[in-house]
Scaffold this active site. Structure first.
Site, PDB file in Angstrom:
ATOM      1  CE  LYS A 343      -2.441   1.172   3.677  1.00 21.93           C
ATOM      2  NZ  LYS A 343      -3.530   1.363   4.673  1.00 21.93           N
ATOM      3  CB  SER A 344       3.860   2.267   1.928  1.00 18.78           C
ATOM      4  OG  SER A 344       3.325   2.108   3.212  1.00 18.78           O
ATOM      5  NE  ARG A 348       6.182   6.735   0.655  1.00 18.27           N
ATOM      6  CZ  ARG A 348       5.326   6.436   1.624  1.00 18.27           C
ATOM      7  NH1 ARG A 348       4.294   5.635   1.394  1.00 18.27           N
ATOM      8  NH2 ARG A 348       5.493   6.962   2.837  1.00 18.27           N
ATOM      9  N   GLY A 416      -5.043   8.097   5.910  1.00 19.15           N
ATOM     10  CA  GLY A 416      -4.160   9.082   6.538  1.00 19.15           C
ATOM     11  C   GLY A 416      -2.897   9.304   5.723  1.00 19.15           C
ATOM     12  CB  SER A 494       5.963   9.678  11.773  1.00 22.53           C
ATOM     13  OG  SER A 494       4.906   9.683  10.838  1.00 22.53           O
ATOM     14  CD  GLN A 496       0.867   8.201   7.645  1.00 20.29           C
ATOM     15  OE1 GLN A 496       0.346   9.107   8.287  1.00 20.29           O
ATOM     16  NE2 GLN A 496       0.249   7.047   7.405  1.00 20.29           N
ATOM     17  CG  ASP A 642       1.239   0.340   9.542  1.00 17.86           C
ATOM     18  OD1 ASP A 642       0.725   1.105  10.381  1.00 17.86           O
ATOM     19  OD2 ASP A 642       1.607   0.709   8.415  1.00 17.86           O
ATOM     20  CE  LYS A 669       0.274   3.889  12.554  1.00 14.74           C
ATOM     21  NZ  LYS A 669       0.881   4.243  11.237  1.00 14.74           N
TER      22      LYS A 669
END
Length: 777
Positions: A343-344, A348, A416, A494, A496, A642, A669
């Site tokens: 997913k990450s 991107r 998020g 983090s 993010q 996660d 989260k």
């Protein structure tokens, strides 16, 4: 049918049902008769009378007991009415006002009698009232229910027609507050959702969304009917023609009147539509494949997207918590499976591919709800994206300065990652932006990115005292000078926040450096390099210098290790299990889950190690294991942030105590994952203690002689788990069923599709027994 809101309003008006003494409905067509039936069935008026020139409708309404009186002449029944509902064609309303004024002049009606209508145009209703009454009556409340049906007339009536449908009320400054409040209460009492809108805006909106589609449907049918070969055209018309032109079967007289009544707004909508048609015509003439695919793709996605945005839901509706897992305990898993894309990295790939020069081809893209929200956002900003089609995307990059302002707020659903990373990109654009999400996302903290962006010169406004979304971002054309490179020491590791600042730094003057207290996932740094943008990494310091460019290319998204973690734990805690997960991303900033499981004595091995799109991947094989409790090293926490929900399941099956500290990030989260997991573990009979930054779990595993694996004894009981709509909570407790003594029900599992579409099917493929209950009747 009164809701709590209705009760409060009734109390403030000092009234109890019935709301009105006598309601007079003028016009017993579909809308008028349905409204009358709803008022009757809900006891909202002591008396109900009606006027209609069609004598059989009046006779049947009397025979059915719907009316206390009825006539073709308003003067026969109007006396004593305190609400008049005008449900006649729009061009006939002025004549009705004349009759109402006569009744007032004759003393049959009070001057403050409430009057409303159900017409789909509003300005002409107000103009008609001015023409008849001179000044607008204090009881006039123009209204429009957005409801209808294919059939019309008295026989088509149904009291439920307005339930969960919108009703627009035009609150005029000349109208008494009591009249507005009572009419709002009446509509809410029949199940409608009431909203306010000024008359001019109403007519413009309806011209585009209702009047124009009807006009086009009538026109298309007329166009085909006029062809010499019209018989063949209608004989072979496909379903799309039938669906689109269904509304051309509506009453021609009614639409004739509406088109004239809302002339100005409809002509404007037609002119705008003509421009879009000419644009599409030229794209087809020019065979401009990229632009045409962009237009068609944006339209297709928008049709689905706007419904969720307006309802503030993710693409999968979670508001009713209708879906659940009903899981029968099983005790072994086996096989070889492929996990969906990371997913990450999927997020991107969309972002950098859109900002690159040239075309980017993505394979393995995760078609989950979160990644689709990112994809839609860039479509909304003018990027042509083909797909997704079985994980394949083609992104036609617009370059570093090619994004266009979205005409609507950018809706992030429940993601998020999308909101935080996009904040960095949008803070550097020339145009203003608004980022919003579903109810859950709009409660999550956004100042953690907004505050450091402001040190770079960004102008960002968060919402409320706690700094949540929606976020309003002022573009550089308004804010003035460009962003300035800055050095930022992150208080908490983090990925993010780090990625947000690095992305903003691509446009900043000078160098932007982020220093993190612990290593966090580095997908942004790796992908920037893959797109040809220089990134400097010096230990925990990562730097980019603004002013560079990105070059499109091929991106292969590996399988997501966060998703693989559920199956890794499943194999480790169950009996006689062996499971292989193919081509999983093993980026060293993401392998904390493997390191932690190995410290817990898990039997894990890697094979077929290679690189895909700049990311290391491998096949992961995990077998039944005698897990032991550990104190989890804090330096591994950011590398497995996660995966902790499912690691808590592993810890529950381990021998001895497991202690997690340094994990405050888990509290912000999709849910407070520490508190929610502890709640569920207690439900299933596990002793655990919540701390400020972690959790202490007393494992119930038992060691055996000769170190043989003994995973055949249940660790968990059964019970009902509330996932709080957190996808990782739902999947983690699904894994717990492998060591449960009774059935487990997990409520609110719709959000699993945000990160792992097809999870239940894949779990069942390897030996688990998950039944999905969608709540549908």
């Amino acid at each position: 049918m009164s809701s709590q809101k209705n009760n409060k309003l009734q109390s403030s008006l000092n009234i109890t049902p019935p709301i009105f003494k006598q309601v007079c409905v003028i016009g017993l067509g579909l809308i008028g008769a349905s409204f009358a039936q709803a008022i009757k069935d809900n006891g909202l008026s002591a008396r109900l009378v009606a006027v209609d020139r069609h004598a059989p409708s009046i006779a049947e309404a009397m025979e059915h007991g719907l009316l206390d009186a009825g006539s073709a002449d308003l003067q026969d029944v109007i006396a004593g009415s305190d609400l008049i509902i005008i449900a006649v064609p729009v061009q006939a309303v002025q004549a009705v006002f004349v009759d109402i004024k006569q009744a007032m002049d004759n003393g049959q009606l009070a001057s403050d009698c409430i009057m409303t209508d159900v017409c789909s145009t509003k300005v002409n209703i107000i103009d008609a009232a001015k023409a008849v009454f001179g000044s607008l009556p204090t009881g006039l409340v123009p209204a429009h229910p957005i409801a209808g049906a294919e059939n019309s007339g008295y026989h088509a009536r149904r009291a439920s027609l307005f339930v969960n449908h919108s009703v627009i009320i035009c609150e005029l400054p000349t109208t008494s507050a009591t009249a507005i409040a009572k009419l709002r209460l009446l509509w809410e009492s029949v199940g409608a959702n009431v909203m306010s809108m000024d008359a001019e805006h109403h007519d413009r909106i309806l011209a585009h969304t209702s009047h124009l589609p009807h006009l086009l449907a009538f026109n298309l049918v007329e166009q085909l009917a006029s062809h010499d070969d019209n018989l063949d055209m209608f004989r072979y018309a496909a379903g799309g023609f039938r669906d689109f032109t269904r509304i051309a079967a509506s009453d021609p007289k009614m639409w004739h009147d509406i088109f004239f009544a809302n002339q100005s707004a409809i002509v404007s909508a037609l002119d705008e539509y003509g421009v879009y048609l000419q644009t599409m015509r030229q794209l087809i003439i020019d065979k401009d494949s990229t632009a045409l695919m962009g237009l068609l793709g944006r339209a297709q996605a928008a049709r689905r997207h706007f419904g969720h945005m307006l309802a503030s839901t993710p693409y999968t509706d979670t508001s009713a918590m209708s879906a659940s897992y009903n899981i029968t305990p099983s005790n072994t898993v086996s096989g070889t499976i492929a996990i969906p894309g990371d997913k990450s990295i999927s997020h991107r790939s969309i972002m950098l591919g859109s900002l690159a020069t040239g075309v980017t081809n993505v394979t393995g893209f995760l078609e989950g709800e979160d990644a689709l929200a990112t994809l839609q956002a860039f479509r909304d900003m003018g990027v042509t994206i083909e797909g997704p089609d079985n994980g394949n995307l083609t992104i036609h990059g617009v370059g570093m300065n090619g994004l266009k302002p979205s005409k609507t707020p950018l809706y992030m659903g429940n993601s998020g990652t999308s909101m935080r990373l996009l904040s960095g990109i949008l803070a550097a654009q020339s145009f203003d932006s608004v980022l919003t999400g579903d109810t859950s996302l709009n409660k999550r903290p956004m100042e953690r990115v907004a505050a450091p962006l402001r040190t770079m010169g960004a102008v960002i406004q968060s919402t409320g005292h706690s700094g949540t979304a929606p976020l309003s971002i002022t573009g550089r054309d308004t804010a003035g000078k460009p962003l300035q490179g800055a050095e930022y020491d992150m208080p908490v590791a983090s990925a993010q926040v780090k990625s947000c600042l690095l992305l903003a730094g691509l446009w900043a003057e000078g160098t932007t450096t982020v220093t993190q207290p612990e290593i966090s996932r580095d997908h942004t740094e790796r992908m920037l390099s893959a797109f040809g943008y220089p990134v400097t990494v010096d230990g925990n310091r990562i730097s980019v210098t603004g002013g560079g460019t990105l070059t499109g290319g091929d991106i292969a998204v590996p399988a997501d290790i966060s998703s693989a973690a559920f199956f890794m734990v499943a194999a480790a805690i169950s009996q006689n299990s062996e499971l292989t997960l193919t081509q999983v991303g093993i980026n060293p900033t993401r392998t904390g889950v493997i390191d932690i499981l190995k410290l817990m004595n898990a039997d894990i091995s890697l094979s077929n190690e290679t690189h895909v799109g700049g990311e290391p991947v491998a096949d992961i094989t995990i077998r039944s294991s005698n897990l032991v409790g550990i104190e989890i090293p804090e330096h591994l926490v950011p590398l497995a942030i996660d995966e902790f929900p499912v690691l808590f399941i592993a810890a529950s099956c381990a021998k001895g105590r497991t202690v997690l500290t340094g994990a405050k990030e888990l509290r912000v989260k999709e849910s407070d994952r520490i508190a929610v997991m502890a709640e569920g573990l207690h439900t299933l009979g596990i002793d655990c203690t919540v701390t400020d930054d972690g959790l202490i779990i007393e494992g119930k595993g038992v060691a055996t002689e000769n170190d043989e694996v003994n995973n055949d004894q249940p660790v968990f009981g059964g019970g009902h788990i509330v996932s709080h709509h957190d996808h990782r909570i739902a999947m983690s407790f699904s894994v717990a069923s492998l060591r449960a003594s009774k059935k487990i029900t997990i409520e609110g599992v719709e959000t699993v599709n945000t990160s792992f579409p097809g999870f239940a099917e894949l779990a069942n493929q390897i030996g688990m027994s998950i039944q999905v209950d969608t709540g549908a009747e």
